[in-house]
Design an enzyme around this catalytic site. Sequence first.
Site, PDB file in Angstrom:
ATOM      1  N   ALA A 108      -3.629   7.543  -5.043  1.00  0.00           N
ATOM      2  CA  ALA A 108      -2.255   7.061  -5.163  1.00  0.00           C
ATOM      3  C   ALA A 108      -2.365   5.557  -5.468  1.00  0.00           C
ATOM      4  O   ALA A 108      -2.526   4.737  -4.562  1.00  0.00           O
ATOM      5  CB  ALA A 108      -1.498   7.311  -3.878  1.00  0.00           C
ATOM      6  N   GLY A 149       0.842  -1.212   0.000  1.00  0.00           N
ATOM      7  CA  GLY A 149       0.000   0.000   0.000  1.00  0.00           C
ATOM      8  C   GLY A 149       0.862   1.241   0.000  1.00  0.00           C
ATOM      9  O   GLY A 149       2.053   1.186  -0.348  1.00  0.00           O
ATOM     10  N   ASN A 150       0.295   2.365   0.348  1.00  0.00           N
ATOM     11  CA  ASN A 150       1.076   3.607   0.460  1.00  0.00           C
ATOM     12  C   ASN A 150       0.427   4.517   1.505  1.00  0.00           C
ATOM     13  O   ASN A 150      -0.572   4.151   2.120  1.00  0.00           O
ATOM     14  CB  ASN A 150       1.204   4.289  -0.902  1.00  0.00           C
ATOM     15  N   HIS A 151       1.012   5.685   1.687  1.00  0.00           N
ATOM     16  CA  HIS A 151       0.600   6.547   2.805  1.00  0.00           C
ATOM     17  C   HIS A 151      -0.603   7.443   2.510  1.00  0.00           C
ATOM     18  O   HIS A 151      -0.942   8.292   3.333  1.00  0.00           O
ATOM     19  CB  HIS A 151       1.775   7.442   3.219  1.00  0.00           C
ATOM     20  N   SER A 152      -1.234   7.305   1.382  1.00  0.00           N
ATOM     21  CA  SER A 152      -2.352   8.213   1.085  1.00  0.00           C
ATOM     22  C   SER A 152      -3.482   8.000   2.098  1.00  0.00           C
ATOM     23  O   SER A 152      -3.895   6.883   2.372  1.00  0.00           O
ATOM     24  CB  SER A 152      -2.873   7.953  -0.334  1.00  0.00           C
TER      25      SER A 152
END
Length: 403
Positions: A280, A212-215
Amino acid sequence: MSVLSGRKILLGVTGGIAAYKTAFLVRLFIKAGAQVKVILTPAAKAFVTPLTLSTLSKNEVFSSFTKDDDENGLWNNHVELGLWADLMLVAPATANTLSKMATGNSDNFLLATYLSAKCPVYFAPAMDLDMFKHPSTKENFNTLISFGNVMIPATSGELASGLSGAGRMAEPEDILRFIEDDIAEKLPLKNKKILITAGPTYEAIDPVRFIGNHSSGKMGFELAAEAYAAGAEVILISGPTHLENPNDGIKLIRVQSAQEMYDATLENFDDMDVAIASAAVSDYRPKQAASQKIKKNNENLQLELVRNPDILATLGTKKKHQILVGFALETQNEEENALGKLEQKNLDFIVLNSLNDTGAGFRSETNKIKILYKDGRQKTFGVKSKKEVARDIIEEINLLLHE
Ligand code: PMT
């Protein structure tokens, strides 16, 4: 939810018997989610008290150019109040006040604020039938309408004088509905459909892990809220986030993976006027998600990743009449990379945010953006709340739609 939700309403009350109804009016505005500040003319104070209206509006009530009983020369700033308001309503509007509004007289605080206000102004006349019928009153109505002020028609019925006829102030519920309908009718994105992608995507490695990512989704959710407030029909397609739907009127589709976001976006795109990709999206996903939790049996673990579909680039190949807006989150060669994406994805403009800028990017309440247009124009903005950034972006879209 009312279109008045979040709006700042300045209510000017003048000296007519219908002033007592403004207590109900203030309650209705507050219930609709508006912020309300009230100005009373000196004459209005004989009909309704500042205490009643300040209690109901939860704000100080203004009635003169200086603070009451003030000996230090502190003044009430009519210019500030006029600029604070999203809309001003004069109700009840007596024949006397209307004639002064029509001629630019500013001999009380309400009139000075009216002259300073840049927002839309509504007025709800209230007077006896012969005053209402008088040619000078009619001329004042016409003058005010020619200034762009909006008249909320008076009704006919029993009047304070005991006579019956035209000149009764519209009932508070009808004033509320009139203003709501008028605002809804004039919203800039009325009849426009906007699709927005938001948040991260989660690409499953096994049943408990993901890439995943930090969005956080904040940027996209604010965009949805602002587009909706501007009158658009909004579909918000979001990856996993804890954020709640900003408004029940927004169609929120929650997805997990890039493939799910792709499917939901493509299913809805043809019907849209605008699409904004603020999500994102993970560029890669594990080739095969394990069906059971992966055990740590080995020192190393290799994951084979495959490319996810590029949602925005696909929209770029499919777009017909639609305005297409992308985001670029960069860490180096920001402008060059953003311009590359603008072209490759066939966008109308791209919103560049850089992780090198303080207050920009993931999670924070703020962002700092530069908008790059396909015709080479650029607009740079300072650090602002994501709500304000969203408003700026929606305003750019509004300009494009009305070019
Ligand atoms: O959610 P927040 O915490 O508020 O943070 C907001 C944000 C930083 C995530 C947002 O402002 C932002 O920059 N979003 C885009 C991030 C990004 O992934 O940019 P990109 O340069 O990788 O992608 C370019 C564009 O293509 C983006 O519009 C992206 O949505 C889109 N894209 C990318 C890959 C892919 N497979 N499909 C896409 O649609």
